[in-house]
Design an enzyme around this catalytic site. Sequence first.
Site, PDB file in Angstrom:
ATOM      1  N   SER A 132       6.446  -2.339   2.119  1.00 47.27           N
ATOM      2  CA  SER A 132       6.383  -2.032   0.763  1.00 47.27           C
ATOM      3  C   SER A 132       5.098  -2.756   0.172  1.00 47.27           C
ATOM      4  O   SER A 132       4.096  -2.796   0.471  1.00 47.27           O
ATOM      5  CB  SER A 132       7.752  -2.155  -0.072  1.00 47.27           C
ATOM      6  OG  SER A 132       7.611  -1.337  -1.109  1.00 47.27           O
ATOM      7  N   HIS A 192      13.185   4.323   1.935  1.00 44.39           N
ATOM      8  CA  HIS A 192      12.433   3.227   1.630  1.00 44.39           C
ATOM      9  C   HIS A 192      13.152   2.136   2.174  1.00 44.39           C
ATOM     10  O   HIS A 192      13.752   1.317   1.638  1.00 44.39           O
ATOM     11  CB  HIS A 192      12.081   3.028   0.105  1.00 44.39           C
ATOM     12  CG  HIS A 192      10.947   2.161  -0.125  1.00 44.39           C
ATOM     13  ND1 HIS A 192       9.581   2.445   0.095  1.00 44.39           N
ATOM     14  CD2 HIS A 192      10.914   0.914  -0.383  1.00 44.39           C
ATOM     15  CE1 HIS A 192       9.124   1.004  -0.119  1.00 44.39           C
ATOM     16  NE2 HIS A 192       9.603   0.323  -0.697  1.00 44.39           N
TER      17      HIS A 192
HETATM   18  C1  GCU Z   1       7.817  -0.255  -6.360  1.00 42.66           C
HETATM   19  C2  GCU Z   1       6.230  -0.024  -6.391  1.00 42.66           C
HETATM   20  C3  GCU Z   1       5.717   0.155  -5.102  1.00 42.66           C
HETATM   21  C4  GCU Z   1       6.132  -1.005  -4.036  1.00 42.66           C
HETATM   22  C5  GCU Z   1       7.641  -1.051  -3.892  1.00 42.66           C
HETATM   23  C6  GCU Z   1       8.396  -2.124  -3.307  1.00 42.66           C
HETATM   24  O1  GCU Z   1       8.471   0.870  -5.918  1.00 42.66           O
HETATM   25  O2  GCU Z   1       6.277   0.932  -7.148  1.00 42.66           O
HETATM   26  O3  GCU Z   1       4.421   0.228  -5.169  1.00 42.66           O
HETATM   27  O4  GCU Z   1       5.640  -0.482  -2.844  1.00 42.66           O
HETATM   28  O5  GCU Z   1       7.989  -1.361  -5.298  1.00 42.66           O
HETATM   29  O6  GCU Z   1       7.428  -3.326  -2.955  1.00 42.66           O
HETATM   30  O7  GCU Z   1       9.265  -2.154  -2.722  1.00 42.66           O
END
Ligand code: GCU
Length: 420
Positions: free
Chosen positions: A256, A398
């Site tokens: 992420s 995710h």
């Molecule tokens: C949020 C953000 C993303 C990121 C994520 C994370 O969703 O919008 O860009 O990758 O956090 O770090 O889990």
Amino acid sequence: TLSQTVFADKPSANYDEAKAPSYTLPDPLIDNSGKKLSDVSEWKSRRREILNLFEDQVYGRIPAEATTCDVEVRVVEQTDDALQGKARRIQFEVAPLRNGKPLFRIGVLTYLPLTDHPAPCFLALNFFGNQSVHADPEILLNKNWIGNKVDGVVDGRVTEAARGVRSTRWDVEEIIGRGYGLVTAYYGDIDPDRHDFTDGAHSYFYSEGQTAPAADEWGSIAAWAWGLSKIRQAIGENPKLLAEIDSERMIVFGHSRLGKTALWAGAIDPKFAMIISNDSGCGGAALSSRAFGETVGLINRQFPHWFCDNFNKYNENESALPVDQHELIALCAPRPVYVASAQGDRWADPRGEFLACLHASPVYELLGVAGLPADKMPMAGTTMSTGRLNYHIRPGGHDVQAFDWRAYLTFADRLLPERR
Ligand code: GCU
């Protein structure tokens, strides 16, 4: 859970392929003067141009003093009897130095296989402190502020209940069992993840009177990437750690926002042997031009400290971008890069992540190695077995799962350089 509540589809974003804008990507093999590269010898200067654009317009420049500073290592704890006798554990601190004095300390946790040679390692930042990675009661509890919400973190501080809260994302036993080490640190030890430039790494490198980075200077992602590079440097200079960790076979990994960070770390530090981006999305492996799921404008408004201020010029204005994220992957060439997506993670634009790999491929080919071995998105849950660029999309959301780790380990088995 966190992944369901915070990272689900956001209503303000576009998820309709039919509504994605048409775009023309910058060609990594055409230089700023419009000339097409004809020979591999021209890549070095073209690479500099691309790196400069990312520094000026996206992540921000790291001050020279930070890039060149020395580091100090202090080993805090060590045993050969970790994880029921299956692993060696070393906990140490890395401190960037100025005039020989430590500026601040990054706490590093290492698990290593019990082998007689230095182990290849995954180096990765974590979101919730080292103690979140495994239930092992000997992991030192993090003492810094933690903004992300998770069990066991109370008023921004870690408690005993925060042990192992993210262990499902770290397949430590599998990593060790396959002969690799894991080196991890909490990203907030480098720079707290909040829109405040008076604290963290930035604050130590201001010029006289400066209180925030200039429009082309480093945001938090660049600071975290710099921290990864400093940890690698510290290991590479320390004889004791070098006997345990193969500093020439370090794989930088992140999930992420930390997957965005891993890619940028791979770009700024050519000594990382392999780069892995898990569900990194916007500002990571996903093409910004597609404006699918999270966009440049959405990310800059929600996280104003992650990128440099110049990146705001491209909010709802992607067509003006002089670089796109396929060129970030290309900056890592010819080193092996693995990009992974998840079907349920549309916010991170899986197709945009796949296409970035595809459009980075010509640079690998110019450099004489095979890039991505596919021109269409693969079926969910399948992996690729050739090429120095790999991509998968797995079912689920995710997250980092066992499927992901197994794919990364197999990729590393195939493509890490031989031990010297
Ligand atoms: C949020 C953000 C993303 C990121 C994520 C994370 O969703 O919008 O860009 O990758 O956090 O770090 O889990």
